[in-house]
Design a protein around this motif. Sequence first.
Motif, PDB file in Angstrom:
ATOM      1  N   GLY A 176       0.794  -1.229  -0.092  1.00 56.27           N
ATOM      2  CA  GLY A 176       0.149  -0.022  -0.156  1.00 56.27           C
ATOM      3  C   GLY A 176       0.796   1.354  -0.182  1.00 56.27           C
ATOM      4  O   GLY A 176       0.447   2.390  -0.693  1.00 56.27           O
ATOM      5  N   ALA A 177       1.879   1.228   0.832  1.00 52.94           N
ATOM      6  CA  ALA A 177       2.685   2.590   1.133  1.00 52.94           C
ATOM      7  C   ALA A 177       3.529   2.671  -0.347  1.00 52.94           C
ATOM      8  O   ALA A 177       3.734   3.827  -0.818  1.00 52.94           O
ATOM      9  N   ALA A 178       3.696   1.624  -1.096  1.00 60.69           N
ATOM     10  CA  ALA A 178       4.332   1.878  -2.490  1.00 60.69           C
ATOM     11  C   ALA A 178       3.551   2.553  -3.482  1.00 60.69           C
ATOM     12  O   ALA A 178       4.064   3.151  -4.335  1.00 60.69           O
ATOM     13  N   TYR A 179       2.211   2.536  -3.195  1.00 59.27           N
ATOM     14  CA  TYR A 179       1.406   2.997  -4.089  1.00 59.27           C
ATOM     15  C   TYR A 179       0.876   4.286  -3.565  1.00 59.27           C
ATOM     16  O   TYR A 179      -0.143   4.810  -4.478  1.00 59.27           O
ATOM     17  N   ALA A 180       1.464   4.828  -2.891  1.00 63.15           N
ATOM     18  CA  ALA A 180       0.904   6.202  -1.993  1.00 63.15           C
ATOM     19  C   ALA A 180       1.034   7.280  -3.271  1.00 63.15           C
ATOM     20  O   ALA A 180       2.232   7.206  -4.052  1.00 63.15           O
ATOM     21  N   THR A 181       0.261   8.124  -3.444  1.00 63.30           N
ATOM     22  CA  THR A 181       0.338   9.420  -4.403  1.00 63.30           C
ATOM     23  C   THR A 181       1.300  10.599  -3.920  1.00 63.30           C
ATOM     24  O   THR A 181       1.882  11.033  -4.910  1.00 63.30           O
ATOM     25  N   THR A 182       1.514  10.496  -2.731  1.00 59.35           N
ATOM     26  CA  THR A 182       2.555  11.290  -2.210  1.00 59.35           C
ATOM     27  C   THR A 182       3.177  10.810  -0.773  1.00 59.35           C
ATOM     28  O   THR A 182       2.526   9.749  -0.366  1.00 59.35           O
ATOM     29  N   ALA A 183       4.297  11.413  -0.295  1.00 58.18           N
ATOM     30  CA  ALA A 183       4.915  10.832   0.788  1.00 58.18           C
ATOM     31  C   ALA A 183       4.146  11.695   2.032  1.00 58.18           C
ATOM     32  O   ALA A 183       4.728  11.231   3.271  1.00 58.18           O
ATOM     33  N   GLU A 184       3.104  12.453   1.878  1.00 63.77           N
ATOM     34  CA  GLU A 184       2.444  13.005   2.889  1.00 63.77           C
ATOM     35  C   GLU A 184       1.945  11.689   3.924  1.00 63.77           C
ATOM     36  O   GLU A 184       1.358  10.643   3.340  1.00 63.77           O
TER      37      GLU A 184
END
Length: 211
Positions: free
Chosen positions: A109-117
């Motif tokens: 899931g983290a790998a597909y995050a749109t931003t690092a927020e």
Amino acid sequence: MLGKVKRAAGARRPEKGLDYEKSEWFITHMMMTSSRRLSTAEERRHTVLRTAIKAFAARGYYGTTTTEVAKAAGISQAYLYRLFPDKEALFVAVVDYCSARIRECHAEGAAYATTAEPAAVLAAMTAAYTELIADRDLLMVLLHATCASSEPAIREAVRACYAKQVEYVRAASGASDEQIRRFFGDGLLANVLVGVDAAALDARWARTLLG
């Protein structure tokens, strides 16, 4: 290799009557055979864990027997006890196995995050977790594990599971304690709602909790 090392060191060859090359082959063969057996045992262990998830999901820790798990895995109960000393150890291993799957789910899931927020990373993890618990077998094992946490070893396994997930989510998202509490609170609510199949109900309370 053993023969080359000995000859290089000036060691005398074996006494007459011993076939040195055959001895070397025998040692190598035994080492390779042992390695294959270990590999096979480890593969069988993973197979049993995957099978045990379905078995424990149906009736939980207390209602499932090792005989049922062994039969489902296609092995004898005696061999099952060679892999796991007792039912408690087997169930703890299943909880650890599920914990590893959750950790992989959060990472994906983290790998597909749109931003690092933090909010974006947590949202991506939530989406991945929602897909994971669609596998009701894994979900039910998690719920049964919590119910069986009066058993010390199982309680420790559940604690370790949460500890690993919380610290991974913290490191991967950079979220605050409050955000992390909300993330896991929503996750636990999702477990219950999926467990009771709330989405199938046309009821106000279900719609409210499903959001």
